[in-house]
Design a protein around this motif. Structure first.
Motif, PDB file in Angstrom:
ATOM      1  N   ALA A 119       8.383 -43.801 -39.195  1.00  0.00           N
ATOM      2  CA  ALA A 119       8.333 -42.432 -39.709  1.00  0.00           C
ATOM      3  C   ALA A 119       7.225 -42.296 -40.758  1.00  0.00           C
ATOM      4  O   ALA A 119       6.497 -41.298 -40.788  1.00  0.00           O
ATOM      5  CB  ALA A 119       9.682 -42.051 -40.305  1.00  0.00           C
ATOM      6  N   ARG A 120       7.073 -43.337 -41.593  1.00  0.00           N
ATOM      7  CA  ARG A 120       6.033 -43.283 -42.619  1.00  0.00           C
ATOM      8  C   ARG A 120       4.636 -43.287 -41.991  1.00  0.00           C
ATOM      9  O   ARG A 120       3.756 -42.502 -42.380  1.00  0.00           O
ATOM     10  CB  ARG A 120       6.197 -44.474 -43.591  1.00  0.00           C
ATOM     11  N   VAL A 121       4.472 -44.146 -40.978  1.00  0.00           N
ATOM     12  CA  VAL A 121       3.174 -44.196 -40.290  1.00  0.00           C
ATOM     13  C   VAL A 121       2.853 -42.833 -39.694  1.00  0.00           C
ATOM     14  O   VAL A 121       1.726 -42.357 -39.736  1.00  0.00           O
ATOM     15  CB  VAL A 121       3.196 -45.298 -39.196  1.00  0.00           C
ATOM     16  N   ARG A 122       3.911 -42.164 -39.194  1.00  0.00           N
ATOM     17  CA  ARG A 122       3.688 -40.850 -38.587  1.00  0.00           C
ATOM     18  C   ARG A 122       3.347 -39.815 -39.653  1.00  0.00           C
ATOM     19  O   ARG A 122       2.378 -39.068 -39.518  1.00  0.00           O
ATOM     20  CB  ARG A 122       4.926 -40.423 -37.802  1.00  0.00           C
ATOM     21  N   GLU A 123       4.142 -39.797 -40.744  1.00  0.00           N
ATOM     22  CA  GLU A 123       3.896 -38.737 -41.734  1.00  0.00           C
ATOM     23  C   GLU A 123       2.602 -38.976 -42.500  1.00  0.00           C
ATOM     24  O   GLU A 123       2.037 -38.050 -43.069  1.00  0.00           O
ATOM     25  CB  GLU A 123       5.094 -38.569 -42.680  1.00  0.00           C
ATOM     26  N   ALA A 124       2.108 -40.220 -42.489  1.00  0.00           N
ATOM     27  CA  ALA A 124       0.835 -40.491 -43.163  1.00  0.00           C
ATOM     28  C   ALA A 124      -0.361 -40.157 -42.267  1.00  0.00           C
ATOM     29  O   ALA A 124      -1.503 -40.340 -42.675  1.00  0.00           O
ATOM     30  CB  ALA A 124       0.768 -41.951 -43.602  1.00  0.00           C
ATOM     31  N   GLY A 125      -0.081 -39.704 -41.045  1.00  0.00           N
ATOM     32  CA  GLY A 125      -1.172 -39.246 -40.172  1.00  0.00           C
ATOM     33  C   GLY A 125      -2.042 -40.359 -39.627  1.00  0.00           C
ATOM     34  O   GLY A 125      -3.222 -40.149 -39.362  1.00  0.00           O
ATOM     35  N   ILE A 126      -1.443 -41.536 -39.450  1.00  0.00           N
ATOM     36  CA  ILE A 126      -2.280 -42.680 -39.044  1.00  0.00           C
ATOM     37  C   ILE A 126      -2.478 -42.696 -37.531  1.00  0.00           C
ATOM     38  O   ILE A 126      -1.533 -42.552 -36.753  1.00  0.00           O
ATOM     39  CB  ILE A 126      -1.651 -43.993 -39.545  1.00  0.00           C
ATOM     40  N   VAL A 127      -3.728 -42.823 -37.149  1.00  0.00           N
ATOM     41  CA  VAL A 127      -4.100 -42.937 -35.736  1.00  0.00           C
ATOM     42  C   VAL A 127      -4.966 -44.190 -35.587  1.00  0.00           C
ATOM     43  O   VAL A 127      -5.396 -44.776 -36.580  1.00  0.00           O
ATOM     44  CB  VAL A 127      -4.868 -41.690 -35.233  1.00  0.00           C
ATOM     45  N   GLY A 128      -5.188 -44.597 -34.354  1.00  0.00           N
ATOM     46  CA  GLY A 128      -5.991 -45.795 -34.105  1.00  0.00           C
ATOM     47  C   GLY A 128      -7.399 -45.615 -34.619  1.00  0.00           C
ATOM     48  O   GLY A 128      -8.131 -44.739 -34.161  1.00  0.00           O
ATOM     49  N   LEU A 129      -7.799 -46.423 -35.601  1.00  0.00           N
ATOM     50  CA  LEU A 129      -9.083 -46.202 -36.255  1.00  0.00           C
ATOM     51  C   LEU A 129     -10.224 -46.960 -35.580  1.00  0.00           C
ATOM     52  O   LEU A 129     -11.349 -46.940 -36.047  1.00  0.00           O
ATOM     53  CB  LEU A 129      -8.987 -46.594 -37.733  1.00  0.00           C
ATOM     54  N   GLY A 130      -9.915 -47.637 -34.474  1.00  0.00           N
ATOM     55  CA  GLY A 130     -10.983 -48.327 -33.759  1.00  0.00           C
ATOM     56  C   GLY A 130     -11.895 -47.356 -33.032  1.00  0.00           C
ATOM     57  O   GLY A 130     -12.988 -47.700 -32.638  1.00  0.00           O
ATOM     58  N   GLY A 131     -11.429 -46.137 -32.851  1.00  0.00           N
ATOM     59  CA  GLY A 131     -12.246 -45.146 -32.170  1.00  0.00           C
ATOM     60  C   GLY A 131     -11.455 -44.361 -31.137  1.00  0.00           C
ATOM     61  O   GLY A 131     -11.807 -43.242 -30.797  1.00  0.00           O
ATOM     62  N   ALA A 132     -10.340 -44.938 -30.648  1.00  0.00           N
ATOM     63  CA  ALA A 132      -9.578 -44.251 -29.610  1.00  0.00           C
ATOM     64  C   ALA A 132      -8.693 -43.148 -30.191  1.00  0.00           C
ATOM     65  O   ALA A 132      -8.320 -42.216 -29.484  1.00  0.00           O
ATOM     66  CB  ALA A 132      -8.725 -45.243 -28.841  1.00  0.00           C
ATOM     67  N   THR A 133      -8.367 -43.248 -31.467  1.00  0.00           N
ATOM     68  CA  THR A 133      -7.554 -42.270 -32.206  1.00  0.00           C
ATOM     69  C   THR A 133      -6.235 -41.926 -31.534  1.00  0.00           C
ATOM     70  O   THR A 133      -5.789 -40.788 -31.531  1.00  0.00           O
ATOM     71  CB  THR A 133      -8.327 -40.954 -32.481  1.00  0.00           C
ATOM     72  N   PHE A 134      -5.586 -42.929 -30.956  1.00  0.00           N
ATOM     73  CA  PHE A 134      -4.249 -42.702 -30.407  1.00  0.00           C
ATOM     74  C   PHE A 134      -3.256 -42.805 -31.564  1.00  0.00           C
ATOM     75  O   PHE A 134      -3.331 -43.738 -32.367  1.00  0.00           O
ATOM     76  CB  PHE A 134      -3.946 -43.750 -29.339  1.00  0.00           C
ATOM     77  N   PRO A 135      -2.330 -41.823 -31.695  1.00  0.00           N
ATOM     78  CA  PRO A 135      -1.397 -41.866 -32.827  1.00  0.00           C
ATOM     79  C   PRO A 135      -0.625 -43.189 -32.884  1.00  0.00           C
ATOM     80  O   PRO A 135       0.024 -43.576 -31.926  1.00  0.00           O
ATOM     81  CB  PRO A 135      -0.459 -40.697 -32.552  1.00  0.00           C
ATOM     82  N   THR A 136      -0.728 -43.876 -34.030  1.00  0.00           N
ATOM     83  CA  THR A 136      -0.160 -45.214 -34.136  1.00  0.00           C
ATOM     84  C   THR A 136       1.361 -45.202 -34.016  1.00  0.00           C
ATOM     85  O   THR A 136       1.948 -46.106 -33.436  1.00  0.00           O
ATOM     86  CB  THR A 136      -0.597 -45.830 -35.472  1.00  0.00           C
ATOM     87  N   SER A 137       1.991 -44.141 -34.548  1.00  0.00           N
ATOM     88  CA  SER A 137       3.455 -44.114 -34.500  1.00  0.00           C
ATOM     89  C   SER A 137       3.950 -44.104 -33.059  1.00  0.00           C
ATOM     90  O   SER A 137       4.994 -44.668 -32.752  1.00  0.00           O
ATOM     91  CB  SER A 137       3.971 -42.884 -35.247  1.00  0.00           C
ATOM     92  N   VAL A 138       3.195 -43.479 -32.162  1.00  0.00           N
ATOM     93  CA  VAL A 138       3.596 -43.453 -30.756  1.00  0.00           C
ATOM     94  C   VAL A 138       3.494 -44.856 -30.161  1.00  0.00           C
ATOM     95  O   VAL A 138       4.359 -45.297 -29.404  1.00  0.00           O
ATOM     96  CB  VAL A 138       2.720 -42.460 -29.963  1.00  0.00           C
ATOM     97  N   LYS A 139       2.428 -45.553 -30.552  1.00  0.00           N
ATOM     98  CA  LYS A 139       2.264 -46.938 -30.084  1.00  0.00           C
ATOM     99  C   LYS A 139       3.407 -47.820 -30.562  1.00  0.00           C
ATOM    100  O   LYS A 139       3.817 -48.754 -29.883  1.00  0.00           O
ATOM    101  CB  LYS A 139       0.960 -47.491 -30.655  1.00  0.00           C
ATOM    102  N   LEU A 140       3.900 -47.518 -31.773  1.00  0.00           N
ATOM    103  CA  LEU A 140       4.940 -48.368 -32.356  1.00  0.00           C
ATOM    104  C   LEU A 140       6.316 -48.068 -31.775  1.00  0.00           C
ATOM    105  O   LEU A 140       7.276 -48.756 -32.075  1.00  0.00           O
ATOM    106  CB  LEU A 140       4.971 -48.201 -33.880  1.00  0.00           C
TER     107      LEU A 140
END
Lengths: 431, 332
Positions: A126-147
């Motif tokens: 939930a924290r990763v999601r609310e902090a707006g974190i996405v894959g920063l390698g360039g693909a920008t896939f939302p990290t919370s979804v990956k998790l």
């Protein structure tokens, strides 16, 4: 020492990591920040503030437009000026929020800090999601979804991607050298969030300082290990990285988690650590300014939404500017565009002229270069002939668009352009 | 910064490799064999070579200019290679007009009629050579009597009933004598250097190997095709009781395996396909030499190998990433 790599294909472009010895410095703060509402894969975010609202630094200003989507936060304290349509780096129209910086205000918004060792998996995601974190390698896939892996799939390990196989880019290298303990702690947060006991950090052997720093940082956590990868492009491709480290191939059309791996970039792990341990949302990133036409090369910590015109000084000869690296980055049509979460570098090139395209001589160089075992020359020809069904059968959708085929082609054929076109057509055909 | 920015799809960098670089490296690799030809055959070799190269380039230029109306492609060196290889496949005393006919057929029919570089099915130089061989069989198998070294003398006197003065090649002598020559008289060093009769470029086996090493160093070709051709030919000739060394060194096999079977356009794309193709050529060569009507079979073998290349490409595909796993899971 054992070095890992993927088995088939790959190329060795000149590395040109000219900025590797330049420490990360904060970029000058721009008076006006423009935050695109679609900075990640998925639905564009929806603004939660109105023009005229006062915002604090780090305050959420747009919410995700769907499950696959991300929060956007204001990098600075100031006033929301307007919500308008701007041009993306590629020239397409996109919605954006403009924020005027208030230099006097020191108001800061942050989330309550958490201790990753005893926080629950749900809280961390939930924290990763609310902090707006996405894959920063360039693909920008939302990290919370990956998790949050789909039902029936159990992740067995987290893999941190520190390969940085793109020529020129050095932002991940610098981040690993300067912030190794934070990255390792971020990796620990990811392990806790996914519920696994193992984490492998893959780094190419051309970054010995980063390897040493990450080794030391990783030794603080049990189950965390640095894997040295052979420098070969596209070593940092998700599927190639998994094949190198786990020795397993992600089946065609499947997610990495089907072989038990959750892959995140080292910069993403850093952002996760900042969000979890310090409660800071994602409002900036490290990017590399490089290339022969850049007058201010280096690695910069940049607030999201900083206009490129204020960031980049170029010389006269520059005729091509690329967002990202030279192999997979996208050419920009204009510089009146802000930085985004996915922008890992700005590469300036002085090409002068483009070499001629010659007939295919069927030398097979693209066959040997393709890391996915595809036949790029055949796929390109099918695309030229608009034979989409044959292309789909030949595995065009497996293409990871790494560009190894077009790089290696002695006839300079634009193989990847044809293959990309084919992919969009096959996608249309399927839907 | 310039006003206009270039927009293109990735990748934005490109290898320094090019068609021109590869073709010119093949030309360089052909030079040692050309030097041997000049040494063995004298100025007549230079004359035939210049004639063939000139005629090939002229044919290509005329067709590009007046039939295709395309920009000139002579600078990529492929017409020069075809000319050199055609000359290497001819006897040094061939009449000049036959050389020109061979060149026009090689480029005009063998290459340009399919659409030019990259489109042809068969190796153009071999199309020219086989056309000449079938049209002028006598002229194509008449060798210069002036060229007869100590090696040939020795072997010829060893083989009973063969007249050394006709200047036949070693393989023809072998064939006519029913493979009953005295091997102890063969001087391997002379054989390797190439001081004997034959087509221009086929005699200097060691020079051809130097060319092979050059092409391997500059990564113009990989080892797969030459090794498969030479290895399978040696194995089969050994198995059928012939002397493998003689089969490799005495005829056009070395030239064919190194320079003609490896032609990009007419050989398979994958390494496994290339090995199958190479073995096919090696086996066919020995079969034609042993049981066929001709003392020499490399040209036919390579043209047949070229013909099955599309089929090999269809079945010898690279293994796709992530495909084996799927099959396993389906089975399980």
């Amino acid at each position: 020492m054992k070095t890992f790599t993927f088995r088939k294909g790959g190329i060795h472009p000149p590395q040109c990591k000219n900025t590797a010895e330049m420490p990360i410095t904060p970029a000058p703060q721009a008076p006006l920040l423009t935050l695109l509402l679609s900075q990640s894969i998925g639905a564009p975010s929806k603004p939660v503030v109105k023009p005229g609202d006062k915002v604090a630094a780090g305050q959420p200003i747009a919410e995700p437009g769907g499950f696959v989507g991300a929060w956007v936060h204001s990098p600075c304290a100031g006033t929301v000026k307007k919500i308008e349509t701007v041009r993306t780096p590629q020239g397409y129209p996109a919605e954006a929020l403009t924020i005027e910086r208030d230099p006097q205000s020191t108001e800061v918004f942050s989330y309550p800090p958490m201790n990753p060792a005893d926080a629950s998996s749900e809280d961390l995601v939930a924290r990763v999601r609310e902090a707006g974190i996405v894959g920063l390698g360039g693909a920008t896939f939302p990290t919370s979804v990956k998790l949050t892996p789909p039902k029936g799939m159990t992740p067995r390990c987290v893999i941190l991607n520190g390969a940085e196989c793109e020529p020129y880019l050095t932002c991940d290298d610098r981040l690993m050298r300067e912030h190794a303990p934070e990255i390792a702690e971020g990796a620990f947060c990811l392990m806790r969030a996914v519920g696994v006991r193992h984490c492998y950090i893959g780094i190419e052997d051309n970054k010995p300082e980063a390897i040493a720093a990450m080794r030391e940082a990783a030794s603080q956590y049990s189950g965390m290990e640095v894997c040295v990868l052979r420098a070969k492009y596209p070593q940092g491709g998700e599927k190639q990285l998994i094949a190198a480290i786990l020795g397993r191939e992600v089946p065609s059309g499947a997610l990495p988690v089907s072989v038990g791996a959750v892959v995140d970039n080292v910069a993403t792990a850093f952002a996760v650590q900042q969000a979890v341990v310090l409660g800071k949302p994602l409002t900036g990133r490290v990017l590399t300014i490089t290339g022969e036409g850049a007058l201010n090369p280096g690695n910069y910590y940049v607030e999201l939404g900083t206009p490129l015109t204020s960031l980049l000084q170029t010389d006269e000869r520059v005729d091509k500017i690329i967002g990202g690296g030279p192999m997979m980055g996208r050419a920009m049509s204009n510089l009146d565009t802000p930085t985004t979460k996915g922008l890992s570098g700005v590469l300036t090139m002085c090409l002068g002229s483009m070499p001629d395209i010659q007939p295919c001589i069927r030398c097979g160089a693209c066959y040997s270069a393709c890391p996915m075992g595809l036949e790029p020359m055949l796929l390109a020809r099918q695309s030229e002939n608009s034979d989409w069904e044959y292309a789909a059968r030949s595995g065009v959708m497996d293409c990871i668009e790494c560009g190894s085929c077009a790089y290696t082609c002695p006839s300079n054929r634009r193989l990847l352009d044809w293959i990309r076109y084919s992919k969009t057509q096959v996608r249309k055909l399927k839907s | 910064m310039s006003q206009e920015l270039i927009i293109s799809g990735s990748p934005h960098i490109h290898t320094r490799d090019s068609v021109d670089r590869r073709m010119w490296n093949v030309v360089i690799a052909l030079l040692p064999a050309l030097a041997v030809a000049l040494w063995v055959f004298g100025l007549s070799a230079l004359w035939i070579t210049l004639l063939a190269v000139g005629a090939c380039m002229a044919t290509e230029w005329i067709i590009e200019r007046y039939c295709f109306r395309r920009p000139c492609t002579l600078t990529n060196g492929s017409a020069i290679i075809t000319g050199l290889l055609l000359a290497f496949n001819l006897p040094n005393i061939l009449p000049w007009w036959m050389v020109i006919i061979g060149a026009v057929v090689a480029i005009g029919i063998g290459k340009m009629s399919f659409g030019g570089l990259g489109c042809n099915i068969w190796n153009p130089a071999l199309v020219g050579r086989v056309f000449l061989l079938l049209s002028f069989p006598a002229a194509m198998t008449t060798w210069d009597p002036a060229v007869s070294s100590g090696l040939m003398q020795a072997v010829h006197t060893g083989a009973s009933g063969v007249d050394a003065e006709t200047g036949a090649t070693l393989l023809a002598t072998l064939k006519n004598s029913g493979h009953a020559i005295d091997m102890s008289r063969v001087d391997w060093l002379t054989l390797g250097i190439g001081d004997m009769n034959g087509s221009l470029g086929e005699v200097g086996s060691l020079a051809i190997l130097i060319g092979l090493v050059w092409m391997l160093i500059t990564r113009v070709i990989t080892w797969h095709i030459p090794v498969a051709v030479l290895g399978s030919a040696a194995l089969l000739s050994w198995a059928t009781g012939a002397n493998p060394g003689l089969e490799l060194l005495a005829g056009g096999l070395m030239l064919g395996a190194v320079f003609m079977a490896t032609d990009y356009v007419t050989s398979p794309m994958t390494h496994w396909g290339q090995i199958i193709y190479g073995v096919l050529i090696g086996v066919l060569t020995i079969i034609i030499r042993r049981w066929g009507a001709y003392p020499e079979g490399v040209s036919f073998a390579i043209l047949l190998g070229n013909s099955v290349t599309p089929l090999i490409n269809k079945y010898c595909r690279p293994r796709r990433f992530g495909m084996r796993k799927i099959r396993k899971e389906v089975a399980a």
